[in-house]
Write an enzyme that holds these catalytic residues in place. Structure first.
Site, PDB file in Angstrom:
ATOM      1  N   GLY A  42       7.704 110.468 -10.067  1.00 54.29           N
ATOM      2  CA  GLY A  42       7.520 109.036  -9.851  1.00 54.29           C
ATOM      3  C   GLY A  42       6.742 108.752  -8.568  1.00 54.29           C
ATOM      4  CG  ASP A  43       3.705 107.138  -5.654  1.00 55.28           C
ATOM      5  OD1 ASP A  43       4.049 107.854  -4.696  1.00 55.28           O
ATOM      6  OD2 ASP A  43       2.913 106.180  -5.511  1.00 55.28           O
ATOM      7  CE  LYS A  92       1.018 109.906  -5.842  1.00 56.22           C
ATOM      8  NZ  LYS A  92       2.152 110.269  -4.980  1.00 56.22           N
TER       9      LYS A  92
HETATM   10  P1  NDP Z   1       8.593 101.605  -4.432  1.00 55.99           P
HETATM   11  O1  NDP Z   1       7.801 101.118  -5.577  1.00 55.99           O
HETATM   12  O2  NDP Z   1      10.021 101.977  -4.669  1.00 55.99           O
HETATM   13  O3  NDP Z   1       8.579 100.519  -3.251  1.00 55.99           O
HETATM   14  C1  NDP Z   1       7.422 100.130  -2.602  1.00 55.99           C
HETATM   15  C2  NDP Z   1       7.751  98.833  -1.873  1.00 55.99           C
HETATM   16  O4  NDP Z   1       6.775  98.644  -0.863  1.00 55.99           O
HETATM   17  C3  NDP Z   1       7.722  97.605  -2.769  1.00 55.99           C
HETATM   18  O5  NDP Z   1       8.971  96.974  -2.723  1.00 55.99           O
HETATM   19  C4  NDP Z   1       6.640  96.716  -2.160  1.00 55.99           C
HETATM   20  O6  NDP Z   1       7.013  95.353  -2.058  1.00 55.99           O
HETATM   21  C5  NDP Z   1       6.546  97.249  -0.758  1.00 55.99           C
HETATM   22  N1  NDP Z   1       5.219  97.029  -0.180  1.00 55.99           N
HETATM   23  C6  NDP Z   1       4.003  97.299  -0.704  1.00 55.99           C
HETATM   24  N2  NDP Z   1       3.039  96.979   0.164  1.00 55.99           N
HETATM   25  C7  NDP Z   1       3.667  96.500   1.251  1.00 55.99           C
HETATM   26  C8  NDP Z   1       3.217  96.021   2.510  1.00 55.99           C
HETATM   27  N3  NDP Z   1       1.928  95.976   2.823  1.00 55.99           N
HETATM   28  N4  NDP Z   1       4.167  95.622   3.413  1.00 55.99           N
HETATM   29  C9  NDP Z   1       5.484  95.664   3.124  1.00 55.99           C
HETATM   30  N5  NDP Z   1       5.957  96.118   1.942  1.00 55.99           N
HETATM   31  C10 NDP Z   1       5.071  96.513   1.037  1.00 55.99           C
HETATM   32  O7  NDP Z   1       7.776 102.838  -3.806  1.00 55.99           O
HETATM   33  P2  NDP Z   1       8.308 104.136  -3.083  1.00 55.99           P
HETATM   34  O8  NDP Z   1       9.352 103.763  -2.093  1.00 55.99           O
HETATM   35  O9  NDP Z   1       8.582 105.168  -4.086  1.00 55.99           O
HETATM   36  O10 NDP Z   1       6.991 104.613  -2.322  1.00 55.99           O
HETATM   37  C11 NDP Z   1       6.596 104.048  -1.077  1.00 55.99           C
HETATM   38  C12 NDP Z   1       5.555 104.947  -0.434  1.00 55.99           C
HETATM   39  O11 NDP Z   1       6.102 106.264  -0.270  1.00 55.99           O
HETATM   40  C13 NDP Z   1       4.251 105.145  -1.208  1.00 55.99           C
HETATM   41  O12 NDP Z   1       3.194 105.323  -0.283  1.00 55.99           O
HETATM   42  C14 NDP Z   1       4.482 106.458  -1.940  1.00 55.99           C
HETATM   43  O13 NDP Z   1       3.274 107.106  -2.269  1.00 55.99           O
HETATM   44  C15 NDP Z   1       5.243 107.224  -0.871  1.00 55.99           C
HETATM   45  N6  NDP Z   1       6.026 108.352  -1.358  1.00 55.99           N
HETATM   46  C16 NDP Z   1       6.997 108.155  -2.314  1.00 55.99           C
HETATM   47  C17 NDP Z   1       7.750 109.234  -2.748  1.00 55.99           C
HETATM   48  C18 NDP Z   1       8.897 109.063  -3.684  1.00 55.99           C
HETATM   49  O14 NDP Z   1       9.639 110.059  -3.894  1.00 55.99           O
HETATM   50  N7  NDP Z   1       9.141 107.889  -4.234  1.00 55.99           N
HETATM   51  C19 NDP Z   1       7.455 110.609  -2.286  1.00 55.99           C
HETATM   52  C20 NDP Z   1       6.485 110.681  -1.214  1.00 55.99           C
HETATM   53  C21 NDP Z   1       5.791 109.580  -0.814  1.00 55.99           C
HETATM   54  P3  NDP Z   1       6.917  94.305  -3.267  1.00 55.99           P
HETATM   55  O15 NDP Z   1       8.202  94.528  -4.012  1.00 55.99           O
HETATM   56  O16 NDP Z   1       6.823  92.990  -2.590  1.00 55.99           O
HETATM   57  O17 NDP Z   1       5.704  94.692  -4.064  1.00 55.99           O
END
Ligand code: NDP
Length: 447
Positions: A168-169, A129
């Site tokens: 990405g993440d 990571k």
């Molecule tokens: P993104 O950056 O696309 O989206 C994350 C979103 O979560 C943001 O819009 C943010 O809101 C919101 N957020 C953050 N903290 C909170 C909270 N406490 N309550 C509500 N909303 C919140 O990220 P991803 O969708 O890519 O990733 C999300 C999770 O999934 C992470 O834990 C990541 O490690 C995991 N993951 C992702 C993968 C992928 O392929 N993308 C693969 C496996 C796991 P705001 O816009 O307000 O900041």
């Protein structure tokens, strides 16, 4: 204290890092140690090789300064890291995160989890990571590009198609991967699949964008089928509004569920009748523009509640898809009181210890992220093999490969976690991932 507790206690009291400054890593290690130390103790080869002790210490941590020039011509300085956890079963593989909360503790916990998740996929993928404390909020397109190029100037010597393949993440999507890949390719002087999540015009895979969220729903379908039920007609609450959350929402809607909530850090978008595809696409468009979701068009019959979470909507199924430790013990109790039957983690470690304990005690089906969200890295693995073979699979082919990988992961986890007519997915996922890693580590000698 029972035998397992004593083992875990002894293991946790001799960790090779400062536990006070690594709370997330301690939490992740404890969760896995609790499940696998008995397995390790009962296998002479695993025990002699001290497999878990080696896995909590990553192969390598690369830490570097990223200096870049902002739109005003001022020099900005950030820190970047790549934590290379284990290469025992394949090239290091795991996402890059750009967020001000990123630090070594967060990346070490994510890399540690990633080793087990990647092992569960059955694909030849090691775990890693990386990321930076860079905050992209409010930055222009040109600033994002310059930051990505500066970041890659430092990271490039440590990655490559057979060595370490980032993806990405949080805050690293197709746009950032494009800039990162361009910078890597220019420095390396070759074309190769050194990153995944690339655009379709330059070596990306169909379905990579959708894979994590769709995979969460595919896995949960199997878990629900074990309970003789399905998504059809269920109320589903989802946190987050990003890649994972919105694609989980789309697939759940396809399967007949009522998605009653999505959210972001400022509040929750609630829709009692269930969000439509159009409404979810509006959320995606808002996020892409850096805009909020607090002013939904009237046609979507949705209301934004500032400061709210999705968890008091009495969902049958909860999908936390935002970030680590977002759901605490009180929120878990709200879900339990509201009649929740299943929680599947789209995010990595979204539950605090208290929340996980509350679900366990209430006998709620709890599917950990390393199993539920493995679809993203699985399709990244398929992107790597398409790049190596110089071929391109169509969306239906990738989607059916993703479904079959999620089915296989469910089978592996269920085998290790089955207890009568219930499946302990948390224990099953930890043991299944551990066993594959342990066999590879033992076979390759003391390194
Ligand atoms: P993104 O950056 O696309 O989206 C994350 C979103 O979560 C943001 O819009 C943010 O809101 C919101 N957020 C953050 N903290 C909170 C909270 N406490 N309550 C509500 N909303 C919140 O990220 P991803 O969708 O890519 O990733 C999300 C999770 O999934 C992470 O834990 C990541 O490690 C995991 N993951 C992702 C993968 C992928 O392929 N993308 C693969 C496996 C796991 P705001 O816009 O307000 O900041």
């Amino acid at each position: 204290m029972n035998r397992r507790d004593a083992l875990t206690h002894a293991f946790l009291s001799d960790l090779p890092f400062d536990t006070d400054s690594h709370p997330n890593l301690v939490q992740a290690v404890e969760d896995i140690a609790r499940a696998v130390l008995t397995v390790e103790k009962n296998n002479a080869d695993f025990a002699a090789a001290r497999v878990l002790r080696r896995l909590v210490d990553p192969d390598q941590i690369v830490s570097f300064r990223v200096a870049w020039e902002d739109a005003n011509g001022e020099v900005q300085v950030n820190r970047g890291w790549r934590v290379q956890g284990s290469q025992a079963i394949g090239p290091y593989k795991g996402g890059l995160r750009f967020h001000p909360s990123v630090n070594e503790d967060i990346l070490r916990f994510l890399a540690f989890e990633q080793c087990f998740k990647n092992a569960l996929t059955g694909l030849p993928l090691g775990g890693a990571k990386g990321g930076s404390d860079f905050d992209p909020t409010g930055r222009s397109e040109a600033e994002i590009m310059r930051f990505c190029q500066a970041f890659m100037r430092k990271l490039a010597p440590f990655i490559g198609p057979d060595r370490d393949v980032p993806a990405g993440d949080i805050n690293v999507g197709p746009r950032e991967i494009g800039y990162l890949f361009g910078a890597w390719r220019e420095q390396a002087g070759i074309y190769g699949g050194a990153l995944t999540g690339k655009g379709l015009s330059y070596g990306g895979s169909e379905m990579r964008v959708e894979a994590t969220g769709f995979g969460v729903v595919y896995f949960t379908q199997h878990a629900l089928a074990e309970q003789n039920t399905s998504f059809d007609g269920k109320r589903v609450a989802i946190s987050g509004k990003g890649n994972v959350a919105t694609h989980a929402a789309i697939k759940a809607i396809d399967l007949g569920a009522r998605v009653v909530a999505l959210s972001d850090t400022s509040g929750a978008l609630i829709c009692e009748d269930g969000l439509s595809h159009d409404a979810v696409q509006w959320v995606q468009a808002q996020k892409a523009q850096g805009a909020g979701i607090d002013t939904p068009p009237a046609a979507y019959c949705a209301t934004f509640k500032p400061g709210a979470t999705p968890w008091d909507t009495e969902p049958d199924i909860a999908l936390p898809c935002a970030t680590q430790n977002e759901l605490d013990g009180d929120m878990a109790q709200t879900l339990i009181d509201g009649g929740c039957l299943c929680l599947a983690e789209g995010a990595n470690m979204p539950l605090t210890d208290d929340a996980a304990t509350a679900l366990r005690e209430a006998d709620i089906l709890h599917i950990p992220g390393k199993a539920a969200n493995a679809g993203g890295v699985a399709v990244s693995g398929l992107e790597m093999s398409q790049n190596s073979h110089r071929r391109f699979m169509d969306a239906d082919t990738v989607d059916s490969a993703l479904q079959s990988i999620m089915t296989d992961i469910h089978t592996r986890v269920a085998e290790e976690g089955r207890n009568g007519d219930r499946i302990d997915y948390v224990t099953g996922a930890n043991i299944a991932g551990y066993r594959r890693l342990a066999k590879a580590i033992v076979a390759q000698g003391i390194l």
